[in-house]
Design a protein around this motif. Structure first.
Motif, short mmCIF file in Angstrom:
data_model
loop_
_atom_site.label_atom_id
_atom_site.label_comp_id
_atom_site.label_asym_id
_atom_site.label_seq_id
_atom_site.Cartn_x
_atom_site.Cartn_y
_atom_site.Cartn_z
N VAL A 163 -6.02 -2.35 -0.37
CA VAL A 163 -4.67 -1.78 -0.27
C VAL A 163 -4.74 -0.34 0.25
O VAL A 163 -3.84 0.13 0.97
N VAL A 164 -5.84 0.36 -0.05
CA VAL A 164 -6.02 1.71 0.51
C VAL A 164 -6.09 1.61 2.04
O VAL A 164 -5.43 2.38 2.76
N GLU A 165 -6.85 0.64 2.53
CA GLU A 165 -6.95 0.47 4.00
C GLU A 165 -5.57 0.14 4.60
O GLU A 165 -5.19 0.66 5.64
N LEU A 166 -4.86 -0.74 3.90
CA LEU A 166 -3.52 -1.10 4.38
C LEU A 166 -2.63 0.14 4.45
O LEU A 166 -1.93 0.37 5.44
N TRP A 167 -2.68 0.94 3.40
CA TRP A 167 -1.81 2.13 3.35
C TRP A 167 -2.28 3.21 4.34
O TRP A 167 -1.48 3.99 4.81
N GLN A 168 -3.60 3.25 4.63
CA GLN A 168 -4.05 4.22 5.64
C GLN A 168 -3.40 3.88 6.98
O GLN A 168 -2.92 4.75 7.70
N THR A 169 -3.36 2.59 7.30
CA THR A 169 -2.71 2.18 8.56
C THR A 169 -1.21 2.48 8.49
O THR A 169 -0.63 3.02 9.44
N LYS A 170 -0.59 2.14 7.38
CA LYS A 170 0.86 2.35 7.26
C LYS A 170 1.19 3.84 7.33
O LYS A 170 2.20 4.24 7.93
N GLU A 171 0.35 4.67 6.73
CA GLU A 171 0.59 6.13 6.75
C GLU A 171 0.61 6.62 8.19
O GLU A 171 1.47 7.41 8.58
N GLN A 172 -0.35 6.12 8.99
CA GLN A 172 -0.41 6.54 10.40
C GLN A 172 0.82 6.05 11.16
O GLN A 172 1.45 6.79 11.91
N LEU A 173 1.14 4.78 10.94
CA LEU A 173 2.26 4.20 11.69
C LEU A 173 3.60 4.80 11.28
O LEU A 173 4.49 4.98 12.11
N GLN A 210 -1.73 -8.98 5.26
CA GLN A 210 -0.79 -7.89 5.58
C GLN A 210 -1.49 -6.88 6.50
O GLN A 210 -0.88 -6.34 7.42
N LYS A 211 -2.79 -6.66 6.22
CA LYS A 211 -3.55 -5.72 7.07
C LYS A 211 -3.61 -6.24 8.50
O LYS A 211 -3.33 -5.53 9.46
N LYS A 212 -3.96 -7.54 8.60
CA LYS A 212 -4.08 -8.14 9.95
C LYS A 212 -2.74 -8.09 10.68
O LYS A 212 -2.67 -7.83 11.87
N ASN A 213 -1.69 -8.33 9.92
CA ASN A 213 -0.35 -8.42 10.51
C ASN A 213 0.10 -7.10 11.15
O ASN A 213 0.95 -7.09 12.02
N LEU A 214 -0.49 -6.00 10.69
CA LEU A 214 -0.06 -4.70 11.22
C LEU A 214 -0.72 -4.38 12.55
O LEU A 214 -0.32 -3.43 13.22
N GLU A 221 7.76 2.12 16.96
CA GLU A 221 8.89 1.60 16.15
C GLU A 221 9.03 2.38 14.86
O GLU A 221 10.10 2.49 14.30
N ALA A 222 7.89 2.88 14.39
CA ALA A 222 7.92 3.49 13.07
C ALA A 222 8.14 4.99 13.12
O ALA A 222 8.81 5.55 12.27
N PHE A 580 9.56 3.01 -3.28
CA PHE A 580 9.19 3.36 -1.90
C PHE A 580 8.06 4.38 -1.94
O PHE A 580 7.89 5.09 -2.94
N ALA A 581 7.29 4.42 -0.86
CA ALA A 581 6.22 5.43 -0.77
C ALA A 581 6.38 6.19 0.54
O ALA A 581 6.64 5.59 1.59
N ARG A 582 6.24 7.52 0.44
CA ARG A 582 6.13 8.34 1.65
C ARG A 582 4.77 9.02 1.51
O ARG A 582 4.54 9.76 0.55
#
Ligand code: HEM
Length: 588
Positions: A163-173, A210-214, A221-222, A580-582
């Motif tokens: 989930v840390v890896e997922l959030w690292q990607t989400k943080e960037q996006l 979820q990671k792959k999906n990103l 978009e983000a 929510f997370a920012r």
């Protein structure tokens, strides 16, 4: 003829009247209640629904009842033609009943009914007795310190890494915009409990898709638009499908939503269980659990034939299979690895472990994002404690997290549990005619102890001390009653759990001046006594790892007000309506 008709009509009316009168709510003498409720067959239901439709928060409505009557004990009528439900918002009485009065109070039949379609034969829904004891023995080896640190913790840690890896990607996006964190946290907790239950070789997890999906998600978009006008808009990250084996467990858990407000949960379950969708998910879930049990039986057999003498158990199911075989030998019977008890206990781990844990973490994310000081202090404590990891610019290892004492980390966990209110009600049923706070409570009456209410999260209500149980009074005389300061009882402040080192010489981190005191004040997140949470030790391991990893990698920034409400929604547990997370990446 007219006389006959008149007599019949009179009898009919009288019968109706007597029926109506006997169906009206019957309050227990001396316990406050809403006067309007006893004049209607529906009791408190209209009032409750009116408030819940406005706020969506049934726990707040329950809390208000004792506040309205200014009494630590009150009664409500939310089950037509049934006994009232007693509400108690007082830590000391709740503690006394749960710890000491196990002959007078047990788990409620309402809980058994609510869960009957999901976990009919699991320890949570059973009355205390021989069957419940059999269930406890079946799973007892899954919470030993060695099993938790050597087997459970690494699996949980791996789920956190994902989930840390997922959030690292989400943080960037996301580029500084918030996004919904609920599902990611739910998936992480689910993966953790699946690893605990089925071991490292379980072929599915919920976060990887979820990671792959990103990968294909366009950053444009983000990110913020030219003028930053969309800064407060949540990024609509896509959701990936998860394997049907784990989806089945989530879907079945969600069926509780349909049952929770039904007047007769058992009838509602009867209907829900007959639907083709429910039957299909049950088939898939059962097949998955059976496969994992079969793997455990094979592993046990292979180990028996080998001479290494090494521990072979890699997960909770292995330990349950081992225990069932030992029981069977002792009792001179063949083991039944696929009994309802085994199947329900295994599924119970997933249901109990996933929903409670993820909800607690969701509350944690909100509370820490809204209390930047507490968050920074915790991060500093982590950096100090894991100084090697800082020097080597890496995350702390699972061993470091499990073995390093950090009083402020323990304190933050305890404060999240106190303020979050994942399980806001402690349910008990009187098993005999008895007394509570000086009032007569007939056998079969349900008592709800409100865990996130007066004396725990808001100032205690006044109580006539002479009505208290003798044990509570003795504790008071000995100066053993606990309380928080009224001034700041409602605030999130982990430091309330830290005391000067010499006050609590056992455990703790010497040299820091302050140590963690789990008895610092009132809080009942896991219940108490013989029926307290079975998974409590696992929960602490999991929250510890998740929290340390989250705060280590990310700054949780405040989200817009519209995404930051503290309203809850009660199903199996009390989930925050918004989470929510920012994020901002922490650089070492
Ligand atoms: C933060 C996480 C958790 C919270 C807040 C929590 C809270 C609770 C509470 C309040 C109870 C009722 C206790 C009582 O009536 O006195 C309970 C019961 C239970 N919990 Fe947990 N729980 C958590 C995690 C877990 C986990 C991870 C598991 C297992 C994997 C688990 C398994 C159970 C079981 C089996 C019971 C029923 C015990 C019985 O009735 O004998 N819980 N939990």
């Amino acid at each position: 003829m007219i006389v006959v008709i008149t007599v019949v009509a009179f009898i009919l009316l009288a019968t109706l009247y007597i029926g109506y009168q006997s169906a009206l709510p019957k309050p227990l003498p001396g316990i406050p209640y809403n006067a309007a409720a006893v004049k209607s067959l529906l009791g408190d239901i209209p009032d409750m629904l009116a408030q819940v439709s406005k706020t969506g928060d049934i726990v707040a409505w329950l809390r208000d009842q004792n506040l309205k009557s200014k009494s630590v004990i009150s009664q409500i009528f939310i089950r037509p033609m049934s006994k009232p439900i007693i509400l108690v918002s007082d830590y000391e009485e709740a503690r006394d009943v749960m710890l000491n009065r196990i002959k007078d109070f047990d788990r409620t039949s309402l809980t058994a009914e609510m869960f009957s379609g999901l976990l009919n034969r699991q320890q949570f829904t059973l009355k205390t007795g021989p069957e419940w004891k059999f269930h406890r023995r079946l799973v007892q080896d899954t919470m030993t310190p060695a099993f938790l640190s050597e087997i459970a913790a690494p699996g949980i840690y791996n789920s956190c890494l994902r989930v840390v890896e997922l959030w690292q990607t989400k943080e960037q996006l996301a580029g500084g915009r918030p996004f919904s964190a609920t599902e990611d946290i739910f998936h992480a907790a689910l993966d953790a409990v699946l690893a605990f239950s089925f071991g490292p070789k379980f072929p599915h997890n919920a976060t990887e898709p979820q990671k792959k999906n990103l990968r294909g998600f366009p950053a444009s978009e983000a990110c913020l638009d030219e003028h930053g006008a969309n800064r407060d808009l949540a990024v609509p990250f896509p959701h990936a499908h998860i394997d049907e084996a784990i989806e089945s467990m989530l879907e079945l858990g969600d069926a509780m939503e349909q049952v929770k407000s039904a007047p007769s949960p058992r009838m509602k379950w009867w209907y829900v269980k007959a639907t083709p969708t429910f039957k299909r998910w049950t088939r898939i879930k059962d097949a998955c659990i059976r496969r994992e049990i079969e793997k455990a039986i094979d592993a046990r057999q292979i180990n028996r034939n080998s001479s290494t003498g090494q521990a072979w158990e890699r997960c909770a199911v292995d330990r349950i299979v081992d225990r069932e075989e030992k029981h069977a030998q002792k009792e001179g019977r063949s083991p039944d690895f696929f009994s309802a008890a085994v199947m329900d206990e295994v599924f119970g781990f997933v249901v109990a472990g996933h929903d409670t844990m993820s909800t607690t973490m969701c509350w944690g994310v909100k509370l820490l994002a809204d209390h930047a000081d507490a968050q920074s202090r915790l991060r500093r404590a982590l950096f100090e404690a894991y100084s090697c990891a800082v020097a080597e610019k890496r995350a702390p290892t699972v061993e470091e997290i499990m073995q390093t004492s950090i009083p402020l980390l323990d304190a933050t966990i305890e404060e999240i549990l106190r303020c979050g209110g994942t399980v806001p009600i402690g349910d008990r049923e009187a098993t005999t005619d008895t007394m509570l706070l000086g009032h007569r409570i007939p056998k079969g009456t349900l008592v709800f102890f409100l865990h996130n209410s007066h004396s725990i999260l808001s100032p205690a209500l006044e109580v006539d001390e002479s009505r208290r149980s003798s044990r509570v009074l003795q504790a008071k005389d000995r100066g053993q009653m606990r309380s928080w300061n009224d001034e700041d009882i409602h605030q999130f402040d982990p430091r309330r759990w830290l005391v000067p080192e010499n006050k609590n010489e056992e455990g703790g981190c010497h040299g820091s001046g302050l140590v963690f005191d789990p008895q610092a004040g009132p809080s009942i997140p896991f219940g108490l006594g013989i029926r307290a949470c079975f998974g409590r030790k696992l929960a602490y391991v999991e929250i510890r790892i998740m929290l340390a990893m989250m705060i280590w990698h990310f700054e949780l920034l405040k989200c817009p007000e519209s995404m930051s409400s503290y309203g809850g929604c009660l199903a199996v547990v009390n989930k925050p309506r918004d989470c929510f997370a920012r994020l901002r990446k922490v650089s070492l």
